[in-house]
Design an enzyme around this catalytic site. Sequence first.
Site, mmCIF file in Angstrom:
data_model
loop_
_atom_site.group_PDB
_atom_site.id
_atom_site.type_symbol
_atom_site.label_atom_id
_atom_site.label_comp_id
_atom_site.label_asym_id
_atom_site.label_seq_id
_atom_site.Cartn_x
_atom_site.Cartn_y
_atom_site.Cartn_z
ATOM 1 N N LYS A 1 37.337 -36.254 -16.358
ATOM 2 C CA LYS A 1 38.656 -35.902 -15.622
ATOM 3 C C LYS A 1 38.730 -35.887 -14.296
ATOM 4 O O LYS A 1 39.905 -36.856 -14.331
ATOM 5 C CB LYS A 1 39.240 -34.242 -16.519
ATOM 6 C CG LYS A 1 38.956 -33.561 -17.820
ATOM 7 C CD LYS A 1 39.673 -32.677 -17.730
ATOM 8 C CE LYS A 1 38.205 -31.313 -17.187
ATOM 9 N NZ LYS A 1 36.853 -31.393 -17.699
ATOM 10 N N ARG B 1 43.655 -24.813 -20.006
ATOM 11 C CA ARG B 1 42.432 -24.433 -20.451
ATOM 12 C C ARG B 1 42.381 -23.356 -21.889
ATOM 13 O O ARG B 1 41.126 -23.384 -22.077
ATOM 14 C CB ARG B 1 41.395 -23.925 -19.603
ATOM 15 C CG ARG B 1 40.099 -24.759 -19.093
ATOM 16 C CD ARG B 1 39.687 -24.053 -18.158
ATOM 17 N NE ARG B 1 38.257 -24.882 -17.573
ATOM 18 C CZ ARG B 1 38.855 -25.810 -17.246
ATOM 19 N NH1 ARG B 1 38.808 -26.232 -16.374
ATOM 20 N NH2 ARG B 1 36.692 -26.098 -16.650
ATOM 21 N N ARG C 1 25.414 -34.612 -11.306
ATOM 22 C CA ARG C 1 26.149 -35.065 -10.460
ATOM 23 C C ARG C 1 26.300 -34.277 -8.886
ATOM 24 O O ARG C 1 25.849 -33.367 -8.570
ATOM 25 C CB ARG C 1 27.312 -34.308 -10.667
ATOM 26 C CG ARG C 1 29.424 -33.810 -10.234
ATOM 27 C CD ARG C 1 30.292 -33.604 -10.673
ATOM 28 N NE ARG C 1 29.841 -32.271 -10.926
ATOM 29 C CZ ARG C 1 30.659 -31.658 -11.792
ATOM 30 N NH1 ARG C 1 32.406 -32.428 -12.582
ATOM 31 N NH2 ARG C 1 30.823 -30.388 -12.179
ATOM 32 N N ARG D 1 27.010 -28.659 -7.174
ATOM 33 C CA ARG D 1 27.449 -27.693 -7.682
ATOM 34 C C ARG D 1 27.327 -26.365 -7.997
ATOM 35 O O ARG D 1 26.325 -26.907 -9.319
ATOM 36 C CB ARG D 1 28.779 -28.052 -8.706
ATOM 37 C CG ARG D 1 30.260 -28.082 -7.597
ATOM 38 C CD ARG D 1 31.143 -28.271 -8.603
ATOM 39 N NE ARG D 1 31.335 -28.323 -9.767
ATOM 40 C CZ ARG D 1 32.688 -27.996 -11.373
ATOM 41 N NH1 ARG D 1 33.315 -29.538 -10.655
ATOM 42 N NH2 ARG D 1 32.654 -27.390 -12.058
ATOM 43 N N ARG E 1 28.914 -23.714 -20.367
ATOM 44 C CA ARG E 1 30.286 -23.749 -20.295
ATOM 45 C C ARG E 1 31.031 -24.694 -21.303
ATOM 46 O O ARG E 1 32.550 -24.922 -22.000
ATOM 47 C CB ARG E 1 30.478 -24.752 -18.957
ATOM 48 C CG ARG E 1 30.905 -23.890 -17.726
ATOM 49 C CD ARG E 1 30.505 -24.551 -16.433
ATOM 50 N NE ARG E 1 31.323 -25.927 -15.990
ATOM 51 C CZ ARG E 1 30.202 -27.253 -15.690
ATOM 52 N NH1 ARG E 1 29.575 -27.304 -14.540
ATOM 53 N NH2 ARG E 1 31.722 -28.204 -14.877
HETATM 54 P P1 AP5 Z 1 34.062 -35.753 -13.344
HETATM 55 O O1 AP5 Z 1 34.585 -36.215 -13.366
HETATM 56 O O2 AP5 Z 1 33.214 -34.613 -12.177
HETATM 57 O O3 AP5 Z 1 34.167 -34.842 -15.184
HETATM 58 P P2 AP5 Z 1 34.991 -33.085 -15.217
HETATM 59 O O4 AP5 Z 1 35.540 -33.342 -17.171
HETATM 60 O O5 AP5 Z 1 35.674 -33.507 -13.773
HETATM 61 O O6 AP5 Z 1 33.948 -32.023 -14.698
HETATM 62 P P3 AP5 Z 1 34.440 -30.402 -14.240
HETATM 63 O O7 AP5 Z 1 33.140 -30.371 -14.437
HETATM 64 O O8 AP5 Z 1 34.644 -31.184 -13.069
HETATM 65 O O9 AP5 Z 1 35.116 -30.255 -15.771
HETATM 66 P P4 AP5 Z 1 35.044 -28.498 -15.365
HETATM 67 O O10 AP5 Z 1 36.411 -28.117 -16.125
HETATM 68 O O11 AP5 Z 1 33.976 -28.125 -15.676
HETATM 69 O O12 AP5 Z 1 35.593 -28.036 -14.006
HETATM 70 P P5 AP5 Z 1 36.576 -27.004 -13.079
HETATM 71 O O13 AP5 Z 1 36.022 -27.645 -12.142
HETATM 72 O O14 AP5 Z 1 38.112 -27.687 -13.679
HETATM 73 O O15 AP5 Z 1 32.611 -36.487 -13.823
HETATM 74 C C1 AP5 Z 1 31.739 -35.494 -14.044
HETATM 75 C C2 AP5 Z 1 29.620 -36.216 -13.748
HETATM 76 O O16 AP5 Z 1 30.050 -37.931 -14.543
HETATM 77 C C3 AP5 Z 1 30.311 -37.215 -12.459
HETATM 78 O O17 AP5 Z 1 29.136 -36.497 -11.894
HETATM 79 C C4 AP5 Z 1 30.816 -38.578 -12.595
HETATM 80 O O18 AP5 Z 1 30.514 -39.812 -11.339
HETATM 81 C C5 AP5 Z 1 30.467 -38.984 -13.953
HETATM 82 N N1 AP5 Z 1 30.726 -39.575 -14.729
HETATM 83 C C6 AP5 Z 1 32.349 -39.484 -14.883
HETATM 84 N N2 AP5 Z 1 32.938 -40.527 -15.937
HETATM 85 C C7 AP5 Z 1 31.679 -41.121 -15.954
HETATM 86 C C8 AP5 Z 1 30.793 -42.670 -17.137
HETATM 87 N N3 AP5 Z 1 32.775 -42.541 -18.059
HETATM 88 N N4 AP5 Z 1 30.289 -42.885 -17.372
HETATM 89 C C9 AP5 Z 1 29.040 -42.303 -16.505
HETATM 90 N N5 AP5 Z 1 29.264 -40.826 -16.039
HETATM 91 C C10 AP5 Z 1 29.834 -40.624 -15.866
HETATM 92 O O19 AP5 Z 1 36.182 -25.862 -14.336
HETATM 93 C C11 AP5 Z 1 35.082 -25.214 -12.703
HETATM 94 C C12 AP5 Z 1 35.217 -23.393 -13.292
HETATM 95 O O20 AP5 Z 1 36.486 -22.947 -12.518
HETATM 96 C C13 AP5 Z 1 35.109 -23.054 -14.798
HETATM 97 O O21 AP5 Z 1 34.033 -23.104 -15.260
HETATM 98 C C14 AP5 Z 1 36.192 -21.790 -14.651
HETATM 99 O O22 AP5 Z 1 35.089 -20.692 -13.993
HETATM 100 C C15 AP5 Z 1 37.101 -21.909 -13.473
HETATM 101 N N6 AP5 Z 1 38.386 -22.806 -13.707
HETATM 102 C C16 AP5 Z 1 38.999 -23.658 -13.825
HETATM 103 N N7 AP5 Z 1 39.712 -24.158 -13.978
HETATM 104 C C17 AP5 Z 1 40.469 -23.169 -15.118
HETATM 105 C C18 AP5 Z 1 41.589 -22.821 -15.525
HETATM 106 N N8 AP5 Z 1 42.914 -23.349 -16.208
HETATM 107 N N9 AP5 Z 1 41.369 -21.436 -16.309
HETATM 108 C C19 AP5 Z 1 40.031 -20.307 -15.853
HETATM 109 N N10 AP5 Z 1 39.300 -21.281 -14.996
HETATM 110 C C20 AP5 Z 1 39.055 -21.976 -14.751
#
Ligand code: AP5
Length: 207
Positions: free
Chosen positions: A15, A88, A122, A155, A166
């Site tokens: 994402k 989410r 990552r 992270r 997660r």
């Molecule tokens: P990346 O692009 O970083 O993936 P992502 O889907 O953004 O993953 P996140 O871990 O950031 O998502 P998340 O939803 O768990 O975390 P968030 O920060 O929102 O890619 C991942 C890796 O893969 C990278 O190394 C990239 O280079 C690689 N990659 C990408 N595409 C690729 C491909 N095609 N092939 C190979 N490699 C690839 O949330 C964190 C925490 O915040 C949550 O756990 C929660 O506690 C809180 N939180 C955030 N939002 C909310 C909400 N709306 N409600 C409640 N709590 C929330």
Amino acid sequence: MGFRIILLGPPGSGKGTQAEKLNDDLGLIRLSTGDMLREAVRDQTELGKMAKQYMDKGALVPDDVVIGLIEEKILHIKEGFVLDGFPRTVQQADALRKFADIEHVINLDVDDEELVSRLTKRRSCPDCNVVFHLIYKPPMKDGVCDKCGAALYQRSDDTEETVRARLKVYRDNTFPLIEYYGKQGILVNIDGKGNINEIYEAIEASL
Ligand code: AP5
């Protein structure tokens, strides 16, 4: 006003990576609740101290907190935007409907073992939030962000144990949104495995 898009998908599905490309290419404002919360944790604000307790375990921060964060930002945006990590839960999606008119929901589909491998390798930039991968998208210089030159970090929720927690939280709380937006006729499923640029082309073609 430009496109109003939600990027849906499990942790590690790409994402953030694809939201950054939508920003670079189409100028869409990227709204990541994860980045907003991590910034609050780094600044040790009251919000950050509260959110950290949930984030460290891989649990979701309470709905009313994240809904407030996003509503405040969206109301000031005149251009298009891409939501990364919000909504989410069904409660968050219901709240969003009251203050934003979403046109496209892109669901990135990736299997669990690939997600674990992606997240544990990552590396993230604390300043501009660009993400790298040690194998698939390495930075040009080891440990340094290509975009802004800051030192990259891992992270604290990217350990295998927390990633698996997660993924369970995703299945229990966020997966139902696929049906939620499917029923509204605005959902597109895209295979999130493979070349990052080809996935972006598929997203662009679906808009
Ligand atoms: P990346 O692009 O970083 O993936 P992502 O889907 O953004 O993953 P996140 O871990 O950031 O998502 P998340 O939803 O768990 O975390 P968030 O920060 O929102 O890619 C991942 C890796 O893969 C990278 O190394 C990239 O280079 C690689 N990659 C990408 N595409 C690729 C491909 N095609 N092939 C190979 N490699 C690839 O949330 C964190 C925490 O915040 C949550 O756990 C929660 O506690 C809180 N939180 C955030 N939002 C909310 C909400 N709306 N409600 C409640 N709590 C929330």
